[in-house]
Design an enzyme around this catalytic site. Structure first.
Site, PDB file in Angstrom:
ATOM      1  CG  ASP B  25      -0.495  -0.075   2.489  1.00 53.89           C
ATOM      2  OD1 ASP B  25       0.667  -0.498   2.630  1.00 53.89           O
ATOM      3  OD2 ASP B  25      -1.198   0.290   3.450  1.00 53.89           O
ATOM      4  CD  GLU B  48       8.241  -8.101  -0.643  1.00 54.04           C
ATOM      5  OE1 GLU B  48       8.477  -9.246  -0.199  1.00 54.04           O
ATOM      6  OE2 GLU B  48       7.149  -7.530  -0.472  1.00 54.04           O
ATOM      7  CG  HIS B 113      -0.222  -1.021   7.895  1.00 51.22           C
ATOM      8  ND1 HIS B 113      -0.937   0.158   7.844  1.00 51.22           N
ATOM      9  CD2 HIS B 113       0.120  -1.308   6.627  1.00 51.22           C
ATOM     10  CE1 HIS B 113      -1.023   0.544   6.589  1.00 51.22           C
ATOM     11  NE2 HIS B 113      -0.392  -0.310   5.837  1.00 51.22           N
ATOM     12  CG  HIS B 114       3.802  -2.226   6.346  1.00 47.98           C
ATOM     13  ND1 HIS B 114       3.277  -3.452   6.679  1.00 47.98           N
ATOM     14  CD2 HIS B 114       3.385  -1.975   5.066  1.00 47.98           C
ATOM     15  CE1 HIS B 114       2.556  -3.909   5.652  1.00 47.98           C
ATOM     16  NE2 HIS B 114       2.603  -3.035   4.666  1.00 47.98           N
ATOM     17  N   GLY B 413      27.512 -15.220  -2.507  1.00 39.94           N
ATOM     18  CA  GLY B 413      27.201 -16.630  -2.262  1.00 39.94           C
ATOM     19  C   GLY B 413      25.932 -16.879  -1.473  1.00 39.94           C
ATOM     20  CG  ASP B 443      18.418 -31.579  -3.878  1.00 32.93           C
ATOM     21  OD1 ASP B 443      19.630 -31.309  -3.980  1.00 32.93           O
ATOM     22  OD2 ASP B 443      17.983 -32.397  -3.048  1.00 32.93           O
ATOM     23  CG  ASN B 470      23.231 -33.299  -4.787  1.00 29.51           C
ATOM     24  OD1 ASN B 470      22.431 -32.531  -4.263  1.00 29.51           O
ATOM     25  ND2 ASN B 470      24.294 -32.875  -5.421  1.00 29.51           N
ATOM     26  N   GLY B 472      20.293 -33.010  -0.857  1.00 25.15           N
ATOM     27  CA  GLY B 472      20.818 -32.207   0.239  1.00 25.15           C
ATOM     28  C   GLY B 472      21.763 -31.118  -0.207  1.00 25.15           C
ATOM     29  CD  GLU B 476      25.304 -25.691   3.981  1.00 27.04           C
ATOM     30  OE1 GLU B 476      25.055 -24.509   3.774  1.00 27.04           O
ATOM     31  OE2 GLU B 476      24.580 -26.440   4.664  1.00 27.04           O
TER      32      GLU B 476
END
Lengths: 562, 562
Positions: B25, B48, B113-114, B413, B443, B470, B472, B476
């Site tokens: 708004d 966003e 609001h916001h 990254g 994935d 794969n 996962g 990591e």
């Protein structure tokens, strides 16, 4: 004990059984500690914004506990910042833990991934400081336990989000665990005794003068500052008519015989509006006077007849008593009035809040019909999450059953919030043995955060998701641009969604599309639907593009016939 | 002319044809102006963060232009802040416009609001200031045009994100349009003439002394500061062997006969490593020495033999020449050397970068095989977006065809970035008549921002999305916790996704699952697939849980056999 394990002990002490977040290389070490810690379950989310929304929803359902979210340095924590700011605005105690570079790196400041490339390693902490109550960077193991205790106490006592930056190496440094023997402080500073006795005397006098004509107005502060039980004891002792604001909805059991419904200024139902505004005394508990919580600032409460109880202060008419908070005050006030002669009070009839099913000739699912029909579908102890937009307004048109819980974000109003919040709420509801978790959301809002439905599925949660498909941002159409393209959203294949998000063989969820009153009615009447034991998604289609709940239509000036 | 229209004119001048964002708004009024403005198309996004990622990808494909994203006050802009910070880190010029309360509201500071509920109306602007180059709040119509010009000039000249807070009422205030007659400055401040002539003299002397043994190393600054054409002219004039960093990949056409491939410190292919490190002179253009762009700080370039060209400075061995930037310097350097006797240079053979398909006995799609096979699939002018993780590492193992464009986020990254970025890149590629837009993503990463595939579909874009499934977060697992549950992600029904996200009747997209080398090979050989004319999604399944591209395996110490 490792610093990370110390932190986990303290989180558990504050009621955290589920930790939300997303792994990243600056928090993987700590995550090993989390995964090995028996008392807290790691809930891996699809993204950080959703994770923080989930921590928010979790904390809302467990007053007295906190929520917690873990992100990685920079990229992760900044993605969560909107949700954490929302916790600040809405007084939700959430601990945001962000993985942080190790001490060596902080000294040398190399151009690391997840940095801005300019050596400003503390910039995200500065950002967090803008929207959290307190912060710490755990760089010193000698003070780490004390620092953890300081910010967690702030979180628990101030009911606002806090921020902990946890360097990868410090998470593993060993510290003494002695401090754990002393529980974190859970009670606010005691009231100033003299001021408190004056306040009680004053309020008792005003109550006596009102001769039973006292209206109690319960606002969101009552649940956020964890005084719900105290408020209930007070209203039951006195029998005063009690009302709620929009944000205070469901704090008082909406089936309670002395409960009259919502007071939203000019949007209030006419049969109760005068009973509040014209009462001889108005006791306003936990006020948060935001635009959408006051019918856009149309509440008319005469200061000369109003007492406001707040977390750390009391206002009697025109005077303020700082240091007299409601948590300690309310039980003393109840005692001071006890036994209370209810005869005058009970002579004031509180009109029952109803919303009969409107008789409409056509099969189109109108907003008026929808919310009334939903009222019949809801059960005691249901947890009802309503997204900002038509849903949050819609549920304000109807009373909830006994002990049903309303979860919404009426001040912060970030669309998409309700999906993540539903995940956290459903987990907390399962912990607490509450009823079904039911989400009402629009087809525009759900697109922001939709992937988190997959986490609900993975965690074996069984919420019912109602998607109001009106092909766009209806609340915005009501505000501006009702025929503008920017308020349209892409139409999705809603009944394929659960399969895409992980229910590959279709055994762990059910999806439905209903487009007529008859279809929705028979679905809601189906006992197998009402107690499915699996997650369910219902697309409510065929709704009119220009239609909104009563409160929204009136407050945006669209009028009842929009 | 309304302030909002003035802003749109200036954005168009800077190359903006697509404006990304989400309505709210506080920006609906401005959106009316956007929708009525002929030169800019509104691309409504699902959220966003994705919108700002899209603006980022858009700007990357159009060097010399800027990207732009529009959000609403508070909730919207904070959701985008991670993406905007990424633009700062990666030197991507993006204009972030945030709807802002009107002047009256700013004065009275109601609990809107916001807002955070505490009257701190400027808090989000403070947050934006931490991660943008310059900012303005357009509160004064008398200075609005000048302020717009100031921050947009900063964006275009500094190639960093900027922030404009646009109050709802000010968007409609009328101002003079005179300033539009003067175009925004597009050229950086001219070099200091005397210093520049010294620099040219010095470099020419060093080049002569090197007797043709000059290695040119092209880094990301070359494309971000828009000197690609100048670099190309220089290397073609001289015939010097040319190499790229990870972030500089594809700036020099990778089919160019004097191009040797990537220099990533210890991860560099042995046949070229010495040719760079031992060259008599190294010309390093647009350096950004981040961890992942330098093989984790293992680049070994002898300062005594290195010249670095930067946006606003030049370094010759140990001395620095501030005020001598490469945009103006490079053409003069090329001229000073012209005509250049290439005989010595061309006697240095540049080994062709190849990556033959590995001969593997089994049908499992290994990372080694995958990227080599993809090399054959790629075509000239393709736009290749690679997500942080195995994808961004994988494409570094292979040379691209002529004029293919590499888009990745190696410094910042932020996982999930690539989906939004693909939307922006595909729109920009369509504008510029480039080839296919191809996304490689895991994935885990795609789950963060998956909804934006629906916007690509709605806009009629035809990217090919390869999802490496794969189960996962593989990057990591390579770093830590390879058997930890926190690195697992829920398995989705990938081939149902496009239907869920809007291709309800299945005519506007195609989805595939391939699980063997043979299946993937025949799909890639299928001409109908290679030029489908609709959006396509390919799940590459059956991959080993423990497997990664060569560069990632080596850099995380997993070794080649992981």
């Amino acid at each position: 004990m490792e610093v990370g394990v110390y932190l986990l002990h303290r989180l558990e002490e504050l009621g955290v059984k589920s930790l939300f977040g997303v792994p990243g290389d600056f928090n993987l070490g700590f995550l090993d500690l989390v995964e090995d810690y028996p008392g807290i379950e790691w809930i891996g989310n699809c993204n950080e914004l959703n994770a923080a929304y989930a921590a928010d929803g979790y904390a809302r359902i467990k007053p007295g506990s906190v929520g917690a979210v873990l992100t990685t340095y920079g990229v992760g924590e900044l993605s969560a910042i909107n949700a954490v700011a929302g916790c600040y605005a809405e007084i939700v105690p959430v601990v945001h833990i962000a993985g942080f570079p190790d001490l060596e790196m902080q000294k040398k400041k190399p151009i690391m991934h997840h940095t801005l490339g300019d050596g400003r390693y503390n910039i995200y902490t500065e950002a967090a400081a803008l929207i959290t109550y307190s912060q710490t960077t755990l760089n010193n193991p000698d003070t780490a336990a004390a620092e953890i205790d300081r910010v967690l106490s702030d979180c628990a006592l101030q009911f606002r989000p806090v921020y902990i930056a946890l360097p990868t190496d410090v998470a593993y440094l060993k510290i003494a665990s002695d401090r754990l023997r002393i529980p974190l402080p859970r009670a606010a500073a005691p009231n100033s005794a003299l001021a408190e006795s004056v306040v009680i005397e004053e309020i008792v006098k005003l109550i006596e003068q009102a001769k039973g004509d006292v209206a109690v107005l319960v606002d969101v502060g009552a649940v956020r500052y964890n005084v719900v039980e105290e408020v209930k004891a007070f209203v039951e002792e006195t029998g005063f008519p009690v009302y709620a604001t929009s944000m205070g909805k469901s704090i008082i059991n909406e089936a309670y015989e002395r409960y009259g419904g919502l007071y939203i200024g000019q949007l209030t139902r006419p049969e109760i509006k005068g009973m509040i505004e014209d009462a001889k005394l108005i006791l306003y508990i936990g006020a948060l006077k935001s635009d959408l919580n006051t019918g856009n600032f149309t509440t008319k409460l005469d200061v000369a007849r109003t007492v406001e109880l707040h977390a750390a202060t009391t206002k009697i008419k025109f005077s303020e008593y700082p240091g007299v908070g409601m948590k300690a005050l309310l039980p003393k006030l109840t005692s001071a009035l006890s036994p209370f002669d209810k005869s005058q009070t009970l002579s004031i009839h509180v009109p029952k809040w109803t919303y009969p099913l409107p008789q409409e000739a056509d099969e189109v699912i109108s907003q008026n019909w929808l919310w009334s029909r939903m009222r019949e579908f809801l059960k005691p102890k249901d947890v009802i999450v309503a997204e900002t937009g038509t849903s949050a307004f819609g549920v304000q048109d109807i009373p909830f059953p006994k002990d049903a819980v309303f979860v919404s974000q009426i001040l912060w109003g970030s669309i998409g919030w309700a999906v993540g919040s539903t995940l956290g709420a459903a987990l907390a509801a399962r912990e607490k043995g509450l009823g079904r978790t039911i989400l009402f959301i629009g087809d525009g809002s759900i697109q922001l955060t939709v992937q988190e439905l997959s986490t609900m599925l993975r965690e074996g949660l069984t919420p019912i998701i109602f998607i109001l498909n009106n092909t766009g941002y209806t609340i915005e159409r009501a505000i501006r641009g009702e025929n503008r393209k920017y308020n349209d959203v892409a139409n999705w294949g809603w009944t394929s969604l659960m399969k895409a998000l992980g229910d590959v063989d279709g055994t762990r969820s059910k999806s439905y599309t209903v487009k007529t009153k008859t279809e929705l009615d028979s679905l809601l009447n189906d006992e197998a639907f009402a107690n499915a034991g699996v997650m369910q998604l219902v697309e409510i289609g065929g709704m009119r593009k220009f239609d909104a709940p009563y409160v929204l239509k009136v407050s945006t000036g669209k009028g009842e016939t929009w």
